[in-house]
Scaffold this motif. Structure first.
Motif, PDB file in Angstrom:
ATOM      1  N   ARG A 160       7.996   4.814   5.547  1.00 41.86           N
ATOM      2  CA  ARG A 160       6.858   5.701   5.259  1.00 41.86           C
ATOM      3  C   ARG A 160       6.495   5.749   3.785  1.00 41.86           C
ATOM      4  O   ARG A 160       5.315   5.702   3.435  1.00 41.86           O
ATOM      5  CB  ARG A 160       7.146   7.107   5.776  1.00 41.86           C
ATOM      6  N   LEU A 194       6.831   3.516   1.597  1.00 46.40           N
ATOM      7  CA  LEU A 194       6.222   2.253   1.196  1.00 46.40           C
ATOM      8  C   LEU A 194       4.746   2.176   1.596  1.00 46.40           C
ATOM      9  O   LEU A 194       3.987   1.386   1.037  1.00 46.40           O
ATOM     10  CB  LEU A 194       6.986   1.074   1.809  1.00 46.40           C
ATOM     11  N   LEU A 195       4.342   2.998   2.543  1.00 46.40           N
ATOM     12  CA  LEU A 195       2.949   3.015   3.007  1.00 46.40           C
ATOM     13  C   LEU A 195       2.112   4.085   2.321  1.00 46.40           C
ATOM     14  O   LEU A 195       0.916   4.213   2.601  1.00 46.40           O
ATOM     15  CB  LEU A 195       2.900   3.222   4.521  1.00 46.40           C
ATOM     16  N   GLY A 226       0.736   4.343  -0.504  1.00 50.59           N
ATOM     17  CA  GLY A 226      -0.424   3.862  -1.245  1.00 50.59           C
ATOM     18  C   GLY A 226      -1.514   3.272  -0.376  1.00 50.59           C
ATOM     19  O   GLY A 226      -2.458   2.685  -0.885  1.00 50.59           O
ATOM     20  N   ALA A 231      -2.360   1.397   3.775  1.00 47.51           N
ATOM     21  CA  ALA A 231      -1.864   0.298   4.599  1.00 47.51           C
ATOM     22  C   ALA A 231      -2.960  -0.185   5.530  1.00 47.51           C
ATOM     23  O   ALA A 231      -3.965   0.499   5.751  1.00 47.51           O
ATOM     24  CB  ALA A 231      -0.657   0.755   5.406  1.00 47.51           C
ATOM     25  N   THR A 263       1.150  -3.173   3.404  1.00 44.68           N
ATOM     26  CA  THR A 263       0.703  -2.232   2.377  1.00 44.68           C
ATOM     27  C   THR A 263      -0.678  -2.675   1.909  1.00 44.68           C
ATOM     28  O   THR A 263      -1.069  -3.837   2.070  1.00 44.68           O
ATOM     29  CB  THR A 263       1.658  -2.207   1.171  1.00 44.68           C
ATOM     30  N   GLU A 264      -1.409  -1.763   1.295  1.00 44.97           N
ATOM     31  CA  GLU A 264      -2.734  -2.118   0.788  1.00 44.97           C
ATOM     32  C   GLU A 264      -2.631  -3.236  -0.247  1.00 44.97           C
ATOM     33  O   GLU A 264      -3.441  -4.173  -0.254  1.00 44.97           O
ATOM     34  CB  GLU A 264      -3.408  -0.895   0.178  1.00 44.97           C
ATOM     35  N   THR A 265      -1.619  -3.184  -1.084  1.00 43.15           N
ATOM     36  CA  THR A 265      -1.436  -4.215  -2.110  1.00 43.15           C
ATOM     37  C   THR A 265      -1.224  -5.582  -1.480  1.00 43.15           C
ATOM     38  O   THR A 265      -1.857  -6.570  -1.873  1.00 43.15           O
ATOM     39  CB  THR A 265      -0.246  -3.851  -3.027  1.00 43.15           C
ATOM     40  N   TYR A 266      -0.342  -5.662  -0.501  1.00 38.99           N
ATOM     41  CA  TYR A 266      -0.067  -6.948   0.142  1.00 38.99           C
ATOM     42  C   TYR A 266      -1.280  -7.436   0.924  1.00 38.99           C
ATOM     43  O   TYR A 266      -1.621  -8.619   0.885  1.00 38.99           O
ATOM     44  CB  TYR A 266       1.172  -6.849   1.029  1.00 38.99           C
ATOM     45  N   GLU A 307      -3.316   5.400   7.966  1.00 42.57           N
ATOM     46  CA  GLU A 307      -2.630   6.392   7.135  1.00 42.57           C
ATOM     47  C   GLU A 307      -1.490   6.991   7.941  1.00 42.57           C
ATOM     48  O   GLU A 307      -1.619   7.212   9.144  1.00 42.57           O
ATOM     49  CB  GLU A 307      -3.591   7.506   6.723  1.00 42.57           C
ATOM     50  N   TYR A 336       5.888  -6.848   4.731  1.00 47.78           N
ATOM     51  CA  TYR A 336       5.149  -6.181   5.799  1.00 47.78           C
ATOM     52  C   TYR A 336       6.108  -5.934   6.955  1.00 47.78           C
ATOM     53  O   TYR A 336       7.270  -6.336   6.915  1.00 47.78           O
ATOM     54  CB  TYR A 336       3.944  -7.022   6.255  1.00 47.78           C
TER      55      TYR A 336
END
Length: 147
Positions: free
Chosen positions: A23, A25-26, A28, A30, A44-47, A80, A111
């Motif tokens: 949780r 890690l998510l 930011g 996802a 994640t949004e970054t990945y 979210e 991921y």
């Protein structure tokens, strides 16, 4: 990093409980999308942005690049984590996975995947074949140092 495998429930509204260690890690942001196998991928949004940028850099005239774009992007949705640790799995992704009730959440490093338990069991049975693994992974050479 997303590691380990967990069995969690998908409720009647399509909300999936996320393992507590995933949780944070998510936090930011996802995305969830269809995976390459009979699974879903949560990034994640970054990945997800990194994957998107790689897809955008591909030749649009290449049929495989267009297919990859369709697979990942047309099935991608922002998600979210709610107050009790769930994400909503969109209906078309639940239909693709043919899932209700129990789900397997399997960490994949950057991921994690969501699997129907029966399909995950098939994957695990294949990975328990040590002879096949020796041949399958021989060319990947994990013995060299990185960098």
């Amino acid at each position: 990093m997303f590691i380990g495998q967990f069995q969690h429930n998908l409720d009647d509204k399509g909300r999936l409980m996320i393992p507590s260690r995933f949780r944070d890690l998510l936090a930011g942001g996802a995305y969830i999308t269809q995976g390459f196998d009979k699974c879903l991928m949560v990034m994640t949004e970054t990945y997800f942005t990194q994957v998107y940028e790689r897809i955008e850099a591909m030749n649009l005239a290449d049929a495989n690049a267009r297919s990859l774009r369709r697979l990942l992007l047309s099935n991608a949705y922002p998600v979210e984590v709610d107050k009790i640790g769930r994400i909503l799995v969109p209906l078309n992704l639940r239909t693709f996975l043919q899932i209700e009730g129990e789900a397997i959440v399997a960490g994949q490093g950057a991921y994690f995947e969501v699997w129907k338990p029966a399909d995950w069991n098939v994957q695990m049975a294949q990975l328990q074949d040590t002879e096949a693994n020796s041949q399958r992974f021989a060319a990947l050479d994990l013995s060299k140092s990185i960098g």
